[in-house]
Design a protein around this motif. Structure first.
Motif, PDB file in Angstrom:
ATOM      1  N   ASP A   1       0.739  -1.330  -0.178  1.00 48.75           N
ATOM      2  CA  ASP A   1      -0.010  -0.047  -0.036  1.00 48.75           C
ATOM      3  C   ASP A   1       0.822   1.020   0.026  1.00 48.75           C
ATOM      4  N   ASP A   2       2.265   0.957   0.395  1.00 48.25           N
ATOM      5  CA  ASP A   2       2.930   2.118   0.360  1.00 48.25           C
ATOM      6  C   ASP A   2       4.059   1.997  -0.759  1.00 48.25           C
ATOM      7  N   GLY A   3       3.699   1.326  -1.678  1.00 45.71           N
ATOM      8  CA  GLY A   3       4.452   1.283  -2.974  1.00 45.71           C
ATOM      9  C   GLY A   3       5.173   2.401  -3.460  1.00 45.71           C
ATOM     10  N   GLU A   4       4.510   3.516  -3.678  1.00 40.45           N
ATOM     11  CA  GLU A   4       4.721   4.791  -4.447  1.00 40.45           C
ATOM     12  C   GLU A   4       5.784   5.258  -3.646  1.00 40.45           C
ATOM     13  N   ALA A   5       5.467   5.429  -2.158  1.00 41.57           N
ATOM     14  CA  ALA A   5       6.452   6.209  -1.206  1.00 41.57           C
ATOM     15  C   ALA A   5       7.595   5.521  -1.058  1.00 41.57           C
ATOM     16  N   VAL A   6       7.624   4.101  -0.858  1.00 43.26           N
ATOM     17  CA  VAL A   6       8.754   3.319  -0.771  1.00 43.26           C
ATOM     18  C   VAL A   6       9.594   3.625  -2.090  1.00 43.26           C
ATOM     19  N   SER A   7       9.056   3.393  -3.165  1.00 42.49           N
ATOM     20  CA  SER A   7       9.977   3.605  -4.547  1.00 42.49           C
ATOM     21  C   SER A   7      10.660   4.970  -4.399  1.00 42.49           C
ATOM     22  N   ASP A   8       9.776   5.846  -4.270  1.00 42.03           N
ATOM     23  CA  ASP A   8      10.380   7.317  -4.491  1.00 42.03           C
ATOM     24  C   ASP A   8      11.551   7.307  -3.317  1.00 42.03           C
ATOM     25  N   ALA A   9      11.244   6.954  -2.031  1.00 47.98           N
ATOM     26  CA  ALA A   9      12.287   7.115  -0.971  1.00 47.98           C
ATOM     27  C   ALA A   9      13.637   6.517  -1.572  1.00 47.98           C
ATOM     28  N   VAL A  10      13.431   5.013  -2.007  1.00 48.84           N
ATOM     29  CA  VAL A  10      14.495   4.369  -2.379  1.00 48.84           C
ATOM     30  C   VAL A  10      15.478   4.748  -3.586  1.00 48.84           C
ATOM     31  N   LEU A  11      14.437   5.033  -4.501  1.00 48.53           N
ATOM     32  CA  LEU A  11      15.073   5.663  -6.020  1.00 48.53           C
ATOM     33  C   LEU A  11      15.623   6.725  -5.903  1.00 48.53           C
ATOM     34  N   THR A  12      15.242   7.722  -4.888  1.00 48.82           N
ATOM     35  CA  THR A  12      15.770   9.007  -4.806  1.00 48.82           C
ATOM     36  C   THR A  12      17.187   8.797  -4.059  1.00 48.82           C
ATOM     37  N   LEU A  13      17.087   8.057  -2.982  1.00 49.61           N
ATOM     38  CA  LEU A  13      18.542   7.739  -2.412  1.00 49.61           C
ATOM     39  C   LEU A  13      19.651   7.236  -3.358  1.00 49.61           C
ATOM     40  N   VAL A  14      19.177   6.265  -4.142  1.00 49.73           N
ATOM     41  CA  VAL A  14      19.817   5.519  -5.093  1.00 49.73           C
ATOM     42  C   VAL A  14      20.455   6.710  -6.229  1.00 49.73           C
ATOM     43  N   ALA A  15      19.631   7.454  -6.645  1.00 43.00           N
ATOM     44  CA  ALA A  15      20.038   8.801  -7.691  1.00 43.00           C
ATOM     45  C   ALA A  15      21.148   9.659  -6.990  1.00 43.00           C
ATOM     46  N   SER A  16      20.959   9.884  -5.525  1.00 41.85           N
ATOM     47  CA  SER A  16      21.812  10.657  -4.915  1.00 41.85           C
ATOM     48  C   SER A  16      23.186   9.996  -5.072  1.00 41.85           C
ATOM     49  N   TYR A  17      23.369   8.730  -5.115  1.00 37.51           N
ATOM     50  CA  TYR A  17      24.528   7.936  -5.170  1.00 37.51           C
ATOM     51  C   TYR A  17      25.085   8.056  -6.705  1.00 37.51           C
ATOM     52  N   GLY A  18      24.564   8.798  -7.603  1.00 40.14           N
ATOM     53  CA  GLY A  18      24.743   8.577  -8.779  1.00 40.14           C
ATOM     54  C   GLY A  18      24.573   7.124  -9.486  1.00 40.14           C
ATOM     55  N   GLY A  19      23.561   6.589  -8.850  1.00 35.40           N
ATOM     56  CA  GLY A  19      23.382   5.174  -9.175  1.00 35.40           C
ATOM     57  C   GLY A  19      22.175   5.105 -10.414  1.00 35.40           C
ATOM     58  N   SER A  20      21.575   4.067 -10.688  1.00 37.63           N
ATOM     59  CA  SER A  20      20.499   3.331 -11.715  1.00 37.63           C
ATOM     60  C   SER A  20      19.223   3.177 -10.811  1.00 37.63           C
ATOM     61  N   ILE A  21      18.182   3.814 -11.446  1.00 39.48           N
ATOM     62  CA  ILE A  21      16.890   3.187 -10.817  1.00 39.48           C
ATOM     63  C   ILE A  21      16.393   1.871 -11.338  1.00 39.48           C
ATOM     64  N   SER A  22      17.170   1.500 -12.382  1.00 36.71           N
ATOM     65  CA  SER A  22      16.751  -0.046 -12.756  1.00 36.71           C
ATOM     66  C   SER A  22      18.163  -0.554 -13.502  1.00 36.71           C
TER      67      SER A  22
END
Ligand code: FAD
Ligand code: MLT
Ligand code: ZN
Length: 449
Positions: free
Chosen positions: A384-405
């Protein structure tokens, strides 16, 4: 004439599935998180039949969704409501292996396990391998540019593809299956289709590069204190062992879940925070080299090595059972990401807290392909929190210069976060390609773009 009748004319009555009960298994993804109701499922057996199906859908302006083995983990394989679902399962041709060029031509619906059996009988192997091998198809693997457990040595699926046959969104067929390793004649259609997730064409046949069949194999399961130690061990083994083929990371909580769901014994007397599984392969037995290299790694707290097929399989089971065990515990939010290797330890340390910040009671299980900095972030109890979880994780990953996929693709799951990993100019270029090849947006609508 109705569309269903036209489709039946193209592929035969038996291969147009209209009943809800017959459609059901095609309409839910492997994780049970994504669903859609297809108008019907159609199962062509040749490229010409695929072309006829596409032409029938174009004539009626009906969307067409594509499915191989339905093992994809980003929701790209399930239909949008009302679409025709094209299954590639009957595109199962296996041509004879060409031993001189070390290549083979196969239908897109061939499973990875069938391909492995076929080419191993001829003394070759496939450069990509992963746990969904019994069900995932070669076409799906190319469409997602699948990675898996051997990327360290052989690269991703794109690197295995030398030629492709595909039906485009207007029903025309492009076919380049010659397999020339050198052929710089204009834009690379093969590369374009690899990773296109069914948005640019239906892949029907593939010309694949094969790798040598290496019978000498040794697997080590290694206990370490943390991710930094695992990365250090991988770097040392990579430098010392040209035969190194796989380096997989998992943690104590993932192992505990796997042991509970698969009923496995503990691999070591003590529980350790992190585990690394490595495999070496060569023509002769690599066990001695592997043992010698392990002895030089001070970060190793415990290790067990297997060279026989049963022992190797037993060690791999601790790693490969993660996906099924997580699925058995609930419907996961799955995020497959990559960060630069120097940041992997920091990302692993930060991720559980990042998830807890938006889904306090969720359970986060991490594992992945360590050499590529590829982490599988699995969050249970948070659908039920899929959007929020995805947003938090993917934003963190991007802050490391990472890939969302890293390897699963974008699908429906990560479409709205594309801009974290691609610039507006790159996304506009992708959109132009999509508009040029599928101007009416009939192929896999809602996937990727
Ligand atoms: P599907 O799931 O059917 O489709 C995937 C996407 O490709 C969809 O967008 C679909 O529309 C499109 N597509 C399928 N066939 C075609 C075609 N012929 N032409 C055009 N588009 C097409 N993935 C990894 O990368 N690495 C792993 O290690 C890995 N391990 C896995 C382990 C398990 C247990 C499971 C369940 C999955 C795993 N996956 C992994 C994900 C998945 O197996 C891969 O993405 C695989 O490539 C999908 O193949 P498929 O045939 O099942 O494709
Ligand atoms: C794996 O490496 O096992 C997979 O990519 C599947 C997953 O992420 O669950
Ligand atoms: Zn993976």
């Amino acid at each position: 004439m109705t569309l269903e009748l036209r489709l039946a004319e193209a592929v035969g009555d038996d291969h147009v599935l209209v009943d809800a009960s017959l459609r059901a298994s095609y309409e839910t993804d492997w994780t049970r998180r994504f669903r859609g109701a297809a108008r019907c499922v159609v199962r062509p057996a040749t490229t010409a039949e695929v072309a006829a199906v596409v032409q029938a859908c174009v004539a009626e302006d009906v969307a067409l969704c594509l499915q191989g083995g339905n093992t994809g983990l980003v929701g790209g394989s399930v239909p949008v409501d009302g679409a025709v679902l094209l299954s590639t399962a009957r595109l199962r041709d296996l041509d004879a292996v060409d031993p001189l060029s070390a290549q083979v031509t196969v239908g897109a619906g061939v499973t990875l396990a069938s391909l492995q059996k076929h080419v191993r009988a001829a003394g070759f192997d496939v450069g990509v391998d992963f746990a969904a091998r019994e069900s995932c198809t070669v076409g799906g693997m190319v469409a997602t540019n699948a990675g898996g457990e051997r990327v360290l040595r052989y690269g991703t699926m794109r690197a295995q593809v030398l030629g492709v046959e595909a039906v485009l969104a207007d029903g025309s067929v492009v076919s380049r299956l010659g397999g020339l390793p050198k052929d710089n004649t204009g834009y690379d259609v093969v590369s374009l289709l690899a990773g296109s997730e069914g948005t640019l064409g239906v892949i029907t046949r593939l010309r694949l590069r094969l790798v040598p069949l290496l019978a000498g194999r040794a697997v080590a399961l290694i206990a370490v204190d943390d991710t930094a130690a695992a990365v250090d061990v991988v770097r040392r083994l990579r430098d010392r062992l040209p035969s190194l083929e796989a380096a997989e990371l998992f943690f104590a909580d993932g192992l505990a879940l796997v042991r509970e769901k698969a009923g496995l014994a503990a691999p070591f007397a003590d529980v350790h925070p992190a585990y690394l599984l490595v495999e070496c392969a060569q023509h002769g037995d690599p066990t001695d080299e592997l043992l010698a290299a392990l002895e030089e790694c001070e970060a190793i707290r415990d290790a067990t090595v297997a060279s026989d097929p049963r022992g190797r399989h037993a060690l791999w089971t601790y790693r490969e059972s993660h996906t099924e065990s997580i699925n058995a515990a609930g419907v996961p939010v799955k995020l497959d990401v990559a960060v630069p290797l120097p940041s992997l330890a920091a990302a692993v340390a930060e991720l559980p807290g990042t998830v807890a910040g938006v889904a306090a009671t969720a359970r986060t299980i991490l594992f992945g392909h360590v050499n590529e900095g590829n982490l599988h972030v699995n969050v249970l109890g948070a659908v039920d929190d899929g959007e929020a979880v995805s947003d938090a994780v993917l934003t963190l990953v991007a802050s490391y210069g990472g890939s969302i996929s890293a390897e699963h693709g974008v699908g429906r799951a990560k479409r709205e976060w594309m801009s974290l990993s691609r610039s507006p100019e790159e996304i506009a270029m992708m959109r132009s390609i999509k508009d040029a090849l599928d101007p009416r947006g009939l192929l896999n609508p809602g996937v990727l773009l």
